[in-house]
Design a protein around this motif. Structure first.
Motif, PDB file in Angstrom:
ATOM      1  N   ASN A 226       1.813   3.759   7.372  1.00 53.60           N
ATOM      2  CA  ASN A 226       2.240   5.138   7.600  1.00 53.60           C
ATOM      3  C   ASN A 226       3.740   5.212   7.877  1.00 53.60           C
ATOM      4  OD1 ASN A 226      -0.370   6.008   7.246  1.00 53.60           O
ATOM      5  ND2 ASN A 226      -0.832   6.085   9.441  1.00 53.60           N
ATOM      6  N   TYR A 227       4.263   4.233   8.591  1.00 55.66           N
ATOM      7  CA  TYR A 227       5.695   4.251   8.903  1.00 55.66           C
ATOM      8  C   TYR A 227       6.535   3.954   7.656  1.00 55.66           C
ATOM      9  CZ  TYR A 227      10.094   3.344  11.292  1.00 55.66           C
ATOM     10  OH  TYR A 227      11.416   3.384  11.692  1.00 55.66           O
ATOM     11  N   ILE A 228       6.134   2.911   6.922  1.00 56.48           N
ATOM     12  CA  ILE A 228       6.910   2.519   5.741  1.00 56.48           C
ATOM     13  C   ILE A 228       6.841   3.601   4.665  1.00 56.48           C
ATOM     14  CG2 ILE A 228       7.032   0.830   3.868  1.00 56.48           C
ATOM     15  CD1 ILE A 228       6.168  -1.299   5.866  1.00 56.48           C
ATOM     16  N   ALA A 229       5.705   4.279   4.554  1.00 56.12           N
ATOM     17  CA  ALA A 229       5.580   5.340   3.563  1.00 56.12           C
ATOM     18  C   ALA A 229       6.510   6.513   3.856  1.00 56.12           C
ATOM     19  CB  ALA A 229       4.132   5.827   3.501  1.00 56.12           C
TER      20      ALA A 229
ATOM     21  N   ILE B 201      15.676  -4.029   2.884  1.00 56.83           N
ATOM     22  CA  ILE B 201      15.712  -2.604   3.229  1.00 56.83           C
ATOM     23  C   ILE B 201      14.563  -2.217   4.155  1.00 56.83           C
ATOM     24  CG2 ILE B 201      15.625  -0.254   2.307  1.00 56.83           C
ATOM     25  CD1 ILE B 201      16.909  -1.283  -0.235  1.00 56.83           C
ATOM     26  N   VAL B 202      13.337  -2.479   3.715  1.00 51.26           N
ATOM     27  CA  VAL B 202      12.169  -1.998   4.456  1.00 51.26           C
ATOM     28  C   VAL B 202      12.034  -2.695   5.806  1.00 51.26           C
ATOM     29  CG1 VAL B 202       9.655  -1.841   4.428  1.00 51.26           C
ATOM     30  CG2 VAL B 202      10.964  -1.351   2.360  1.00 51.26           C
ATOM     31  N   LEU B 203      12.158  -4.008   5.815  1.00 47.26           N
ATOM     32  CA  LEU B 203      11.956  -4.749   7.062  1.00 47.26           C
ATOM     33  C   LEU B 203      12.972  -4.363   8.144  1.00 47.26           C
ATOM     34  CD1 LEU B 203       9.837  -6.790   7.894  1.00 47.26           C
ATOM     35  CD2 LEU B 203      11.447  -8.615   7.387  1.00 47.26           C
ATOM     36  N   PRO B 204      14.284  -4.286   7.843  1.00 46.41           N
ATOM     37  CA  PRO B 204      15.220  -3.851   8.900  1.00 46.41           C
ATOM     38  C   PRO B 204      14.962  -2.428   9.402  1.00 46.41           C
ATOM     39  CG  PRO B 204      16.403  -4.943   7.123  1.00 46.41           C
ATOM     40  CD  PRO B 204      15.010  -4.728   6.631  1.00 46.41           C
ATOM     41  N   LEU B 205      14.534  -1.538   8.500  1.00 49.57           N
ATOM     42  CA  LEU B 205      14.267  -0.162   8.926  1.00 49.57           C
ATOM     43  C   LEU B 205      12.955  -0.026   9.688  1.00 49.57           C
ATOM     44  CD1 LEU B 205      15.369   1.836   5.739  1.00 49.57           C
ATOM     45  CD2 LEU B 205      16.622   1.532   7.876  1.00 49.57           C
ATOM     46  N   SER B 206      12.118  -1.060   9.634  1.00 51.03           N
ATOM     47  CA  SER B 206      10.783  -0.977  10.262  1.00 51.03           C
ATOM     48  C   SER B 206      10.720  -1.647  11.624  1.00 51.03           C
ATOM     49  CB  SER B 206       9.733  -1.605   9.325  1.00 51.03           C
ATOM     50  OG  SER B 206       9.716  -0.966   8.077  1.00 51.03           O
ATOM     51  N   TYR B 207      11.846  -2.021  12.177  1.00 50.57           N
ATOM     52  CA  TYR B 207      11.844  -2.658  13.493  1.00 50.57           C
ATOM     53  C   TYR B 207      11.099  -1.841  14.556  1.00 50.57           C
ATOM     54  CZ  TYR B 207      15.008  -6.482  12.262  1.00 50.57           C
ATOM     55  OH  TYR B 207      15.560  -7.604  11.718  1.00 50.57           O
ATOM     56  N   PRO B 208      11.280  -0.511  14.619  1.00 47.35           N
ATOM     57  CA  PRO B 208      10.551   0.241  15.661  1.00 47.35           C
ATOM     58  C   PRO B 208       9.040   0.075  15.560  1.00 47.35           C
ATOM     59  CG  PRO B 208      12.293   1.580  14.719  1.00 47.35           C
ATOM     60  CD  PRO B 208      12.210   0.349  13.874  1.00 47.35           C
TER      61      PRO B 208
ATOM     62  N   MET C 168      14.802   3.525  -1.909  1.00 43.80           N
ATOM     63  CA  MET C 168      13.995   2.652  -2.758  1.00 43.80           C
ATOM     64  C   MET C 168      14.387   2.802  -4.227  1.00 43.80           C
ATOM     65  SD  MET C 168      12.149   1.411  -0.338  1.00 43.80           S
ATOM     66  CE  MET C 168      11.569   1.838   1.305  1.00 43.80           C
ATOM     67  N   GLU C 169      14.539   4.040  -4.666  1.00 44.51           N
ATOM     68  CA  GLU C 169      14.871   4.269  -6.065  1.00 44.51           C
ATOM     69  C   GLU C 169      16.253   3.719  -6.409  1.00 44.51           C
ATOM     70  OE1 GLU C 169      14.424   8.436  -6.543  1.00 44.51           O
ATOM     71  OE2 GLU C 169      12.215   8.371  -6.627  1.00 44.51           O
TER      72      GLU C 169
ATOM     73  N   LEU D  45       0.812  -1.209   0.000  1.00 45.30           N
ATOM     74  CA  LEU D  45       0.000   0.000   0.000  1.00 45.30           C
ATOM     75  C   LEU D  45       0.848   1.264   0.000  1.00 45.30           C
ATOM     76  CD1 LEU D  45      -2.782  -1.062   2.524  1.00 45.30           C
ATOM     77  CD2 LEU D  45      -3.018  -0.789   0.054  1.00 45.30           C
ATOM     78  N   ALA D  46       2.081   1.173   0.464  1.00 39.48           N
ATOM     79  CA  ALA D  46       2.927   2.356   0.556  1.00 39.48           C
ATOM     80  C   ALA D  46       3.744   2.600  -0.704  1.00 39.48           C
ATOM     81  CB  ALA D  46       3.849   2.231   1.775  1.00 39.48           C
ATOM     82  N   TRP D  47       4.263   1.537  -1.363  1.00 43.71           N
ATOM     83  CA  TRP D  47       5.244   1.726  -2.437  1.00 43.71           C
ATOM     84  C   TRP D  47       4.891   1.054  -3.749  1.00 43.71           C
ATOM     85  CZ3 TRP D  47       8.718   5.376  -1.826  1.00 43.71           C
ATOM     86  CH2 TRP D  47       9.076   5.759  -0.528  1.00 43.71           C
TER      87      TRP D  47
END
Length: 382
Positions: free
Chosen positions: A263-266, A290-297, A273-274, A194-196
């Protein structure tokens, strides 16, 4: 003196507000902990803030029956202590509920058929009669006494040694752990899409998810159960299984999980990403690397709330899992310990601390991963 060393009134106001909130949240917890260690009679008689002071209690004690009488100098005597091994100071006593403070300690009360009752300040009583006592029900003694503080682990012992408590504990773990992991996995994939990812109807799906946030659980519980039973009956799946409650908790938790994670991933840096897409990375690779490690919080935050909800849940567990001895979760077992009329409510304090042990461990564990995820995100985003 530097200007920065002088704290502004706004800073003091913020600090005092935080301190006030900490005190407001800490006091009930402290009261619960103190009550869990108090004697059950004192919990009923006085508040937890009086735990270190002598409390005044009005109570009734029934003396032993005729089987405990002994003969002394031609008279029959029944004796004992109304505190039953405890300590206290009797300030008044009586033989009727209409006048429980009719006599002072040390005086003798005249009863029927020549019987006499004497109660000392220490709680020692002596019941005498010129003829043998009859019957198994002894004399009632009403008294008012000052009871010193009593602390005990009896409430914890009652809960921990209750029949079936271990099985219920394992049932709660079996429900809570998968019901936390499954929604996170599904919601993380959906949130990234939904975000990307661009596809038709993305805005409508997001609007539906936001709308599902306001649907009450109680309204959708029975229709969901009927649908699950219909589908399960078609495929031959039993209705009362762990699979059913896992799917139920996933359904109730997904809207909030997708909304928060989306909302966080967006908000993650578009440049990362690019760059990954230019290097030929697929959406799955971008999500996993990329996304999963940055989304730990965000993942850890939702995991804490989801686990707390599923661990403390009783309604969904009773509907989808059942109330049998082998299926009952910990919250249901503790409710049963109170009795049909809640007569043993003093064990609620001990039960509360026993039930929060696992959530506290989960919170502090995920908090460590939360901090780690924040640091990892700041380094990768740099």
């Amino acid at each position: 003196m530097h200007k920065g060393s002088i704290r502004s009134p706004l800073t003091w106001a913020v600090h005092l507000s935080v301190l006030f909130l900490v005190v407001i949240w800490t006091l009930p917890t402290a009261g619960l902990f103190i009550s869990a260690l108090r004697d059950k009679d004192q919990i009923v008689a006085s508040g937890w803030w009086t735990a270190l002071s002598t409390s005044t209690q009005n109570a009734m004690y029934r003396a032993p029956g005729a089987e405990s009488q002994v003969e002394e100098n031609g008279a029959f005597v029944i004796s004992g202590n109304i505190f039953e091994g405890g300590k206290g100071v009797v300030t008044a006593f009586g033989t009727s509920s209409q006048d429980p403070a009719a006599y002072e300690p040390g005086t003798t009360a005249e009863l029927k058929d020549g019987e006499k009752l004497t109660v000392a300040e220490s709680g020692d009583f002596r019941l005498t009669s010129p003829k043998a006592f009859e019957g198994t029900r002894g004399q009632r003694i009403f008294y008012t006494a000052g009871i010193p503080p009593r602390f005990t682990l009896e409430n914890y012992k009652t809960v921990l040694t209750a029949e079936g408590i271990g099985k219920s504990f394992l049932n709660s773990l079996t429900v809570a752990v998968p019901s936390t992991i499954i929604p996170i996995l599904v919601a993380a994939f959906a949130a990234y899409a939904l975000a990307w990812m661009k596809f038709p109807g993305r805005a409508i799906i997001l609007a539906v998810i936001v709308g599902l946030l306001v649907v009450p659980l109680q309204m959708s519980l029975i229709p969901l159960l009927r649908m699950y039973n219909s589908v399960g009956g078609f495929f031959g799946v039993p209705s009362k299984t762990y699979l059913g409650i896992w799917l139920a908790h996933m359904g109730f938790g997904l809207p909030l999980a997708i909304y928060l994670l989306r909302n966080y991933i967006a908000g993650l840096p578009r440049e990362i990403m690019e760059s990954a897409r230019v290097d030929g990375a697929s959406d799955f690779t971008i999500f996993m690397k990329i996304v999963l490690p940055l989304s730990y919080p965000a993942l850890a935050s939702f995991a804490i709330f989801q686990f707390l909800w599923t661990w403390n849940d009783l309604l969904v567990a009773m509907v989808f899992l059942g109330t049998g001895d082998n299926e009952l979760v910990l919250t249901g077992r503790l409710v049963n310990l109170l009795g049909s009329r809640g007569g043993k409510w003093e064990i609620l304090t001990a039960s509360a601390f026993i039930t929060i042990i696992v959530p506290l461990l989960v919170f502090f564990t995920l908090q460590r991963y939360l901090v780690r995820g924040l640091l990892a995100g700041s380094v990768k985003g740099g």
